[in-house]
Scaffold this active site. Structure first.
Site, PDB file in Angstrom:
ATOM      1  N   SER A 114       1.054  -1.046   0.065  1.00 19.45           N
ATOM      2  CA  SER A 114      -0.029  -0.186   0.115  1.00 19.45           C
ATOM      3  C   SER A 114       0.899   1.167   0.073  1.00 19.45           C
ATOM      4  O   SER A 114       1.730   1.493  -0.926  1.00 19.45           O
ATOM      5  CB  SER A 114      -1.004  -0.145   1.147  1.00 19.45           C
ATOM      6  OG  SER A 114      -1.827   0.768   1.105  1.00 19.45           O
ATOM      7  N   GLU A 213      -1.949  -2.814  -8.140  1.00 20.08           N
ATOM      8  CA  GLU A 213      -3.016  -3.096  -7.337  1.00 20.08           C
ATOM      9  C   GLU A 213      -3.759  -1.931  -7.040  1.00 20.08           C
ATOM     10  O   GLU A 213      -2.712  -0.811  -6.866  1.00 20.08           O
ATOM     11  CB  GLU A 213      -2.677  -4.138  -6.311  1.00 20.08           C
ATOM     12  CG  GLU A 213      -1.611  -3.396  -5.113  1.00 20.08           C
ATOM     13  CD  GLU A 213      -2.290  -2.813  -4.025  1.00 20.08           C
ATOM     14  OE1 GLU A 213      -3.551  -2.984  -3.815  1.00 20.08           O
ATOM     15  OE2 GLU A 213      -1.501  -2.027  -3.455  1.00 20.08           O
ATOM     16  N   HIS A 281      -5.016  -5.381  -1.582  1.00 22.70           N
ATOM     17  CA  HIS A 281      -5.791  -4.976  -0.538  1.00 22.70           C
ATOM     18  C   HIS A 281      -7.124  -5.975  -0.299  1.00 22.70           C
ATOM     19  O   HIS A 281      -7.985  -5.550   0.347  1.00 22.70           O
ATOM     20  CB  HIS A 281      -6.344  -3.670  -0.702  1.00 22.70           C
ATOM     21  CG  HIS A 281      -5.231  -2.648  -0.409  1.00 22.70           C
ATOM     22  ND1 HIS A 281      -4.395  -2.220  -1.346  1.00 22.70           N
ATOM     23  CD2 HIS A 281      -5.003  -1.775   0.719  1.00 22.70           C
ATOM     24  CE1 HIS A 281      -3.647  -1.327  -0.801  1.00 22.70           C
ATOM     25  NE2 HIS A 281      -3.884  -0.972   0.250  1.00 22.70           N
TER      26      HIS A 281
END
Length: 310
Positions: A114, A213, A281
């Protein structure tokens, strides 16, 4: 852009010391306690950064405090691994002042995802360090049956390659362009990758496999990030694209879907693309190394990634 020879840290072994640090968002005590228990269950010793449970606005302490914990871990010869406790936001604020000389002198295994994408990219550009795109401490699950935990343990402690296959339940499962390619895999969260545009941390992507992502991005913002990456040269010479989880990316505004946007950007490049990979995620995620050789085979529906270390 700084060019360094690839640097592979040693994989973790039973008894090694791991530092839990928070270079980005604030972490709750319960999250840190769970992370410490899970990592200790792998046979590793755990040390919590001095400021890891701090809070300054939406950050885990001031820039100086977060940077101090990260650099302390990178400089300490006893520490063999660094696991970031949370993403959120904040890594980008401190990456210019990381002690990259310490990283080059004593490479350690670093894991997170992330917002930690900013740190992954910086470590690669400044030191050529291979890292692990895997769960932060806050994403480690107290359940011993967690696929996320098992994949993370394998990624940091074994010499086994990761073989990732698409999950048909993923939004991006239909994103595919035929072909097979080998190359070093780099990337991470697409929003954070776009945020590196215009900084000194832009890796050479010729011959590379790009991992992407995303989470909680409306489709027009996803398109904006991909356009920014394209315009800044991230797609130049790409060998292939590994598409992970695009979680909670809602089409609130009428227009193309996430798969349509991805195929619009990557379908015309003439390179293999494989979507639906459980990396990102989602409720469960697969940890893989970055900065290591990989094989993306869209025909066989596999992404095979070499292990992080020696």
């Amino acid at each position: 852009m700084i060019q360094c020879s690839p640097l592979r840290p040693k994989r973790l072994r039973v008894g090694d010391l791991v530092a839990l640090v928070a270079p980005a968002g604030a972490t709750r005590q319960q999250q840190a306690d769970t992370a410490a228990r899970v990592v200790a269950g792998w046979g590793l010793r755990v040390r919590l950064g001095r400021h890891a449970l701090g809070r300054h606005t939406y950050l885990a302490g001031t820039d100086e405090e977060r940077l101090a914990d990260l650099n302390d871990a990178l400089r300490d010869p006893e520490v063999r691994g660094v696991i970031c406790l949370r993403g959120g936001y904040g890594s980008q604020r401190i990456v210019d002042d990381v002690d990259y000389a310490a990283v080059r002198a004593d490479p350690k295994l670093v894991m997170g995802f992330s917002d930690i994408t900013a740190l992954h990219v910086a470590l690669w550009c400044e030191a050529g360090l291979a890292t692990v795109h895997g769960p932060t401490g806050a994403n480690l699950n107290p359940s011993a049956e967690s696929m996320t935990n098992r994949a993370a343990e394998r990624a940091v402690m074994t010499a086994d390659p990761a073989i990732v296959v698409p999950d048909p339940a993923q939004t991006t499962a239909g994103v595919r362009v035929a072909g097979r390619v080998e190359g070093t895999i780099l990337g991470g969260n697409v929003t954070m990758l776009a945020a590196t545009a215009g900084t000194r941390h832009k890796p050479e992507m010729t011959g590379k496999i790009l991992l992407i992502e995303a989470v909680s991005e409306q489709t027009y913002r996803l398109d904006r990030s991909l356009v920014q990456l394209k315009r800044s040269g991230w797609f130049d010479g790409l060998a292939g694209v590994a598409v992970g989880q695009f979680t909670d990316c809602d089409e609130e505004i009428p227009g193309p879907t996430v798969p349509e946007i991805l195929l619009d950007h990557f379908g015309a490049l003439g390179i293999p693309v494989l979507g639906g990979l459980p990396i990102g995620h989602g409720d469960q995620q697969t940890a893989i190394a970055l900065g290591v050789p990989a094989i993306l085979d869209a025909d066989a529906s596999t992404l095979t990634v070499q292990p992080i270390g020696r």
